[in-house]
Design an enzyme around this catalytic site. Structure first.
Site, PDB file in Angstrom:
ATOM      1  N   GLU A  46     115.284 -16.433  42.256  1.00 34.99           N
ATOM      2  CA  GLU A  46     113.964 -17.660  42.623  1.00 34.99           C
ATOM      3  C   GLU A  46     114.136 -17.516  43.404  1.00 34.99           C
ATOM      4  O   GLU A  46     115.486 -17.856  44.246  1.00 34.99           O
ATOM      5  CB  GLU A  46     114.628 -18.845  41.456  1.00 34.99           C
ATOM      6  N   ARG A 273     130.939 -15.734  37.118  1.00 32.26           N
ATOM      7  CA  ARG A 273     129.676 -16.220  38.431  1.00 32.26           C
ATOM      8  C   ARG A 273     131.154 -17.279  39.023  1.00 32.26           C
ATOM      9  O   ARG A 273     132.358 -16.797  38.499  1.00 32.26           O
ATOM     10  CB  ARG A 273     129.027 -17.484  38.276  1.00 32.26           C
ATOM     11  N   LYS A 283     122.969 -24.580  43.665  1.00 34.14           N
ATOM     12  CA  LYS A 283     122.169 -24.197  44.503  1.00 34.14           C
ATOM     13  C   LYS A 283     121.064 -25.919  44.715  1.00 34.14           C
ATOM     14  O   LYS A 283     120.549 -26.257  45.823  1.00 34.14           O
ATOM     15  CB  LYS A 283     120.825 -23.482  44.317  1.00 34.14           C
TER      16      LYS A 283
END
Length: 572
Positions: A46, A273, A283
């Site tokens: 994104e 992850r 983020k």
RNA sequence: UGUCCUAUGGUGUAAUUGGCAACACGUCUGACUCUGGAUCAGAAGAGUUCAGGUUCGACCCCUGAUAGGACAACCA
């Protein structure tokens, strides 16, 4: 790559390690002939922030998988939320993926490319009685969703007629309704054990202009509704994402079941992850560090972003080998940052040219060396790479050496310089310490030595056994360099671990950046931006883009492995 | 008091599908070295979360427990 979709012997040899569970699945699919035995992955960021080392793991995984099995990888921006996204981020993302060494050729896609198709599919769902427009406010919908242990409640608007829903949805699209006034929802099951099946929202209204489609749309699809169908439209075979999307998978499959009929079907596969010690990977929180100036930008060398690591002096190869080493699995993991550091050292050891620089200088005078003489000594550029050649460095009567390389009262096993001790000057002579000059506070001003004039590299007594070799720089020839010494951004292995009432930012390391001025050999004057060096016996450094003609700036990428420090510590 | 996922040396990942646990990093020795780097040689370190079961044989299959994680944004 070969014609065969199945790994050939060559690629097997290059990847001699055991298969990870995803490769296992891919090979099984290949054997079954699933999806015409194609392998097509995608990397779907994104554009709402910069990529970090965790994304690098995903990039290496997705592109690596396609490379290994002769497939392709698309770059797809998941741009379904105009309020958070920006072109600045799409540009940085493209740069970072390319820098890492991967190519998506002409397959640069955007979820927004599919808005029309997604919209048409939404109308189909309405026509099939599987979607409806809900006029309730967000809080109400949220309340009705129930909890993980209690079923939800159906919306009073759930049973509107197909015609009414269609009209309403078209009016939503036409911009007739205010933001937040209504949404399109799938009509599934408000009592489903999986919360995502409790009439998930498909479309919401936003009048924020989109970075690609401008004001063409004022309704935007949600992730769940957009992602699987985008994969489908691109012919993706293996849709790899992180574990938190696991719960979404049944819904991912559900939409495809409602909307498509072909045998081809993308498969979502989740992996754990990357987590790194002393590193913040969120983020949102990285954005906070940037916005509130805790760091100097997304590419601050202390940031775990790809751009930060690049500026810090990491190489694409080092990051790729790191990604390879950590593997891929489904259990939560926390990798020690020192493994990342090992990966750069390993790569830079082979690539970086050596140079002499003294970070904490103290003057050293060779009393028996002629005054006013400058002699040029030959230095090897890189002992690991003969092709790197050699260079000349000036040597003279007055030098700087590292303050830490001298001790008046040396501990055991200290084989550097001390009174009456001998040490070799790298590429130069063997010297002996005769005298120490101090100021009234006992601070050492100058170390006076005599030089074995026959001991120069290649000379008569050059091969005498001397325990220590130290680096140095000619005092009158040395140039000043700005050096930025970085330390970990956080004090604690887990930045999220803070006491009650505290904040993760309390764990920030106040000493993560130290700027010093050092003495470097003159050849460093012509170092080009971003080039890598090993300052012998110190560490790896690279030239920062802040460098100007007057001010040369070096970033410390990582220090050299320091066995002496460990020994000294153990001695107490 | 729900559903799903996960559990192997300090860390991470393997174990050719049920045949007495391997590799990398780290650690510790030693060799070599004009970088206390690199390199080379070697060592220690897990009996696979626990308890049952199936089996000639279980890290692997079954049952149950325990621990950790995910899930209740008009985020992705």
């Amino acid at each position: 790559m070969t014609d065969s979709p199945i790994r050939d012997e060559n690629s097997k040899a290059e990847g001699s390690r055991a298969l990870n569970f995803i490769e296992e699945i891919v090979e099984e699919n290949l054997r079954e002939g699933k999806n015409d035995s194609r392998v097509h992955t995608r990397f779907p960021p994104e554009p709402n922030g910069y990529l970090h080392i965790g994304h690098a793991k995903s990039i290496c995984l997705n592109f690596g998988l396609a490379q290994r099995y002769g497939g392709k990888t698309n770059l797809r921006f998941d741009d379904t939320n105009p309020t958070k996204e920006d072109v600045e981020y799409v540009d940085s993302i493209k740069e970072d993926v390319r820098w890492l060494g991967f190519s998506w050729d002409d397959r640069e896609f955007y979820a927004s490319d599919y808005f029309e198709q997604l919209y048409n599919w939404a109308e189909k769902l309405i026509l099939d009685g599987k979607a409806y427009v809900d006029d309730q406010p967000a809080e109400e919908i949220s309340k009705q969703r129930g909890t993980v242990t209690t079923p939800g409640v159906e919306s009073p608007f759930r049973n509107r007629s197909i015609d009414e829903n269609l009209t309403l949805f078209r009016r939503m699209k036409a911009g007739e309704f205010a933001e937040g006034s209504c949404v399109l929802r799938a009509k599934i099951d408000m009592a489903h054990v999986n919360m995502f099946f409790r009439d998930p929202i498909l479309y919401r209204i936003s009048f924020t202009p989109h970075h690609r489609t401008g004001t063409k749309w004022c309704i935007y699809p949600m992730y769940d509704y957009a992602h699987g169908q985008s994969d489908y439209l691109e012919g993706i075979t293996h849709s790899i994402c992180t574990l938190e999307f696991e719960v979404h998978r049944p819904l991912y499959d559900w939409f495809l079941d409602q909307l498509t009929t072909t045998a081809y079907r993308p498969r979502q596969i989740e992996f754990a992850r990357l987590n790194l010690t002393y590193t913040m990977m969120s983020k949102r929180k990285l954005l906070e560090l940037v916005k509130n100036n805790y760091v100097k930008g997304w590419d601050d060398p202390r940031m775990p972003t790809i751009s930060g690591l690049r500026r810090r002096g990491y190489t694409p190869e080092s990051i790729r080998s790191f990604a390879d080493r950590i593997g891929v699995a489904r259990r939560d993991n926390i990798i020690d940052v020192s493994l990342l550091e090992f990966s750069v050292r390993e790569d830079l050891n082979k690539k970086a040219n050596r140079a002499l620089a003294v970070l904490n200088p103290v003057k050293l005078v060779l009393t028996n060396y002629p005054e006013g003489v400058t002699e040029m000594l030959t230095a090897i550029n890189n002992p690991e790479n003969p092709e790197a050649g050699s260079r000349e460095i000036p040597f003279s009567r007055e030098l700087y050496i590292e303050r830490e390389d001298f001790m008046e009262v040396p501990p055991k096993k200290f084989f550097r310089l001390f009174p009456d001790g001998e040490v070799r000057l790298k590429y130069g002579y063997i010297i002996k310490c005769d005298e120490v000059v101090k100021d009234e506070n006992g601070e050492i001003l100058e170390i006076r030595c005599t030089c074995d004039m026959d001991s120069k590299t290649g000379g008569l007594t050059a091969n005498r056994k001397i325990k220590g070799t130290i680096h140095w720089v000619s005092a009158k020839d040395a140039i000043d360099l700005e050096v930025r010494l970085f330390d970990r951004l956080f004090k604690t292995p887990d930045p999220e671990d803070y006491p009650e009432g505290g904040d993760w930012k309390d764990n920030l390391n106040p000493e993560s950046l130290k700027v010093i001025t050092v003495k470097g050999e003159p050849s460093l004057r012509s170092a080009t931006v971003l080039s890598h060096f090993q300052f012998e016996r110190i560490g790896y450094f690279n030239v920062d883009p802040d460098t100007t003609a007057e001010n040369i700036v070096f970033n410390r990428t990582v220090s050299l492995k320091d066995t002496w420090q460990k020994v000294a510590q153990n001695e107490g």
